[in-house]
Design an enzyme around this catalytic site. Structure first.
Site, short mmCIF file in Angstrom:
data_model
loop_
_atom_site.label_atom_id
_atom_site.label_comp_id
_atom_site.label_asym_id
_atom_site.label_seq_id
_atom_site.Cartn_x
_atom_site.Cartn_y
_atom_site.Cartn_z
N ASN A 1 2.93 -8.01 0.25
CA ASN A 1 3.26 -7.11 1.36
C ASN A 1 4.52 -6.33 0.95
OD1 ASN A 1 3.47 -7.60 4.96
ND2 ASN A 1 4.24 -5.90 3.76
N ASP B 1 0.63 -2.56 11.31
CA ASP B 1 1.38 -3.37 12.26
C ASP B 1 2.27 -2.46 13.12
OD1 ASP B 1 2.55 -2.92 9.71
OD2 ASP B 1 4.03 -4.46 10.02
N TRP C 1 0.81 -1.22 0.00
CA TRP C 1 0.00 0.00 0.00
C TRP C 1 0.84 1.26 0.00
CZ3 TRP C 1 -2.92 2.02 4.80
CH2 TRP C 1 -2.18 1.85 5.98
N GLU D 1 8.99 8.86 9.04
CA GLU D 1 7.92 7.92 8.71
C GLU D 1 6.59 8.29 9.36
OE1 GLU D 1 7.43 3.07 9.23
OE2 GLU D 1 8.61 4.21 10.67
#
Length: 642
Positions: free
Chosen positions: A254, A382, A217, A577
């Site tokens: 992923n 996560d 994503w 991030e």
């Protein structure tokens, strides 16, 4: 020390007569060490508000005069420009004062467009492997590259390359990839091949500078930024790599790393295809057909298989399909979990872990825990207390909103470009009306299972316990982006957003009250309060604008961009991030740290979807707000139409 107002007069000329030239003329190897000794007083190879410099710092002008610079932001810009010159092996740097004094929002946006995207670009080919083969995620000196058995072009290409790189081992994957096979190569990790075209690897963008793989994503959000910055070529290439993944690995991965072979990520393929195609000056129907075929295949074969990611409710779940302990986590990540089960089996932790990994010890309860854990990772979130030890049991709002968007995108693409009827290369026929009905059915089921009228919110639904979780999360608002919420629902959802998820720096990932009710220990999950993440901001800005909530959208955009800009100004251009959106800081204390904060002198890449969020925010904000951002006017000093 620095003046409190960023753009107050800061340049004091060392001569009493006017200076005509506004160009700095600097010897790189003389100026850079002098700047660091005098200004970087904490020795971290950055110039930040935490330094206690001796002022002023004198630099020569081309005209032979000198200028003194006293503003931390401008001094950090000077350090960055010197670092660029040194990396380019230049002995001298001639640069205008205007570049050193560049308005902060303009500077961040320019560097994203001109530098960051290129620095984050990778390719798995002869040229790209020279960088990738320094990969830090290998377990030994061997760098493995796994290639699908179905990719004859790739097999030939990489086998030839193997002769050039002594530490490269090319491994051909079996035709049928089982969870047991993936587990068997956990101690031999490697990258997974991507598309080779005309003898070169099709390029892609990685999330951050330390990464060498293309993430699921992340790539969509990076693509949004690339399209805004005129990089259609790179955005299109990333879609091409997704098509390759679907056709050769059976899913969008992923990431293209061996231990991700059984795991996908949140689905954005249809949106990516549609936005890239609409950005083309000359639309390529053959390209659209290949991409649309792959997206439909992914929808049908990854998400709509009954008993797997399609559940008894008719709605979908994340299901990380694998076996054993996820190998990508850092050492000790599962220590507390394994202690519990080792005690249950009356064994030392190390002995229990070894036995469990080998299959000698079987524990169904622990197996289930890891199904949920892998499903959390597949969700992209996560980790979060929202999903802890129940992810595979949830029809989540986010996933079903994304699949509704797929159905609406398929409807729109087939209606607009294929006159309402489309046949795939494999001979399957679809109409725009078919996809319209699929979307309507999903909306009906989401209203039935996920909507809570009393709370005025969508919630994840636990289909095992047959109840909503009640957990307040930014993901509950995805129906605004997907366009499936009614106007009445949207009105209630925006109230929930403002009450529970609106923070000084933007949108919280989850509400504090929900974390407090759900957490079983004090571990700070990175996708929870007080943190905020770029994809949530980007989706919900569009969602709010789609439903006419411009004032709220502009306020949230400004809060996010102000936080990024102020942190970059104060901390040497740092674009990380994630952020703590409550304290408006990049100093996030949670698992996995904060990628993008560790660098010397200058950040060369920022972070992928953070870069994209900045460019999108600037694009969506009216000009008057962009001006205030350059002046670093705090959001609390702006009315936003109130």
């Amino acid at each position: 020390m620095a003046s409190k107002k960023l753009f107050s007069a800061l340049i004091c000329f060392c001569l009493s007569f006017p200076v005509l030239a506004q160009e700095l003329q600097l010897n790189v190897e003389e100026t850079m060490p002098r700047l660091l000794v005098q200004i970087d007083t904490d020795g971290d190879k950055k110039i930040t508000i935490e330094d206690k410099p001796k002022m002023p710092f004198l630099v020569p002008l081309s005209a032979g005069d000198s200028v003194a610079i006293e503003e931390v932001y401008f001094l950090s810009n000077l350090l960055q420009e010197l670092a660029i010159a040194r990396a380019q092996e230049k002995d001298s740097l001639q640069i205008s004062l205007d570049r050193i004094k560049e308005a902060p929002a303009n500077r961040i946006s320019r560097r994203i467009k001109e530098q960051f995207w290129d620095d984050l670009t990778r390719s798995i080919d002869q040229k790209g492997l020279r960088k990738i083969l320094k990969d830090s995620k290998a377990e030994d000196s061997v760098q493995r590259l796994y290639v699908p058995a179905s990719d004859t072009v790739g097999i030939k290409y990489y086998r030839q390359l193997q002769q050039e790189f002594e530490n490269l081992e090319v491994v051909i994957l079996p035709k049928q990839i089982s969870p047991q096979y993936v587990k068997s190569i956990n101690d031999q990790p490697g990258l997974l091949a991507l598309k080779i075209e005309n003898g070169r690897g099709v390029p892609f963008v990685v999330p951050g500078g330390r990464f060498n793989e293309m993430y699921g994503w992340d790539s969509y959000f990076e693509g949004v930024g690339l399209l805004l910055d005129g990089r259609l070529d790179l955005a299109k290439a990333m879609v091409d790599n997704f098509v390759y993944q679907i056709n050769h690995y059976g899913k969008i991965l992923n990431a293209n790393r061996s231990y991700y072979l059984t795991r996908t990520q949140p689905p954005f393929m249809s949106s990516f295809v549609r936005q890239v195609y609409e950005a083309m000056d000359e639309q390529d129907e053959a390209w659209l057909r290949k991409a649309l075929d792959a997206a439909i295949k992914e929808y049908e074969e990854v998400w709509m298989v009954e008993g797997e990611r399609l559940t008894k409710t008719g709605l979908n779940r994340y299901l990380g399909q694998g076996t054993g302990i996820p190998p990508e986590t850092e050492k000790g990540h599962f220590e507390e979990v394994l202690k519990k089960y080792a005690a249950k089996h009356d064994l030392p932790v190390a002995e229990f872990e070894a036995g469990y990994k080998s299959g000698e010890i079987i524990d169904k309860e622990l197996d289930e825990y890891f199904v949920h854990d892998r499903s959390v990772r597949e969700s992209g979130h996560d980790t979060s207390w929202r999903l802890e030890n129940r992810a595979a049991n949830l029809n989540t709002v986010d996933l079903n909103s994304l699949l509704y968007k797929y159905e609406k995108d398929f409807e729109a693409l087939i209606e607009e470009y294929f006159d309402g009827s489309y046949t795939t290369a494999s001979g399957k026929k679809y109409t725009s009306e078919y996809w319209h009905q699929k979307a309507e059915k999903r909306k009906q089921l989401m209203d039935e299972y996920l909507w809570n009228e009393k709370a005025g919110s969508f919630f994840d639904y636990d289909f095992v316990k047959e109840q909503q979780t009640g957990f307040i999360s930014a993901t509950n608002l995805y129906p605004l982006w997907a366009g499936l919420a009614s106007k009445a629902q949207a009105e209630q959802m925006v109230k929930e957003l403002r009450e529970h998820l609106m923070a000084p720096g933007g949108i919280l990932s989850t509400a504090k009250t929900s974390v407090e009710k759900t957490a079983t220990n004090k571990v700070q999950r990175q996708w929870d309060y007080p943190n905020g993440w770029a994809p949530h901001q980007m989706l919900l800005w569009h969602g709010l604008l789609n439903y006419g909530y411009e004032t709220t959208a502009y306020e949230l955009i400004y809060r996010w961009l102000y936080m990024i800009t102020k942190n970059a100004v104060d901390y040497n251009g740092t674009i990380p991030e994630k952020y703590d959106v409550v304290d408006r800081t990049h100093k996030v204390y949670a698992e996995y740290g904060n990628v993008g904060t560790e660098f010397d002198y200058i950040t060369t890449s920022g972070f992928g979807w953070m870069n994209a969020s900045y460019q999108l925010g600037l694009e969506l904000l009216p000009p008057e707000y962009r001006e205030k951002l350059n002046e670093l006017v705090p959001p609390e000093n702006i009315s936003f139409g109130k």
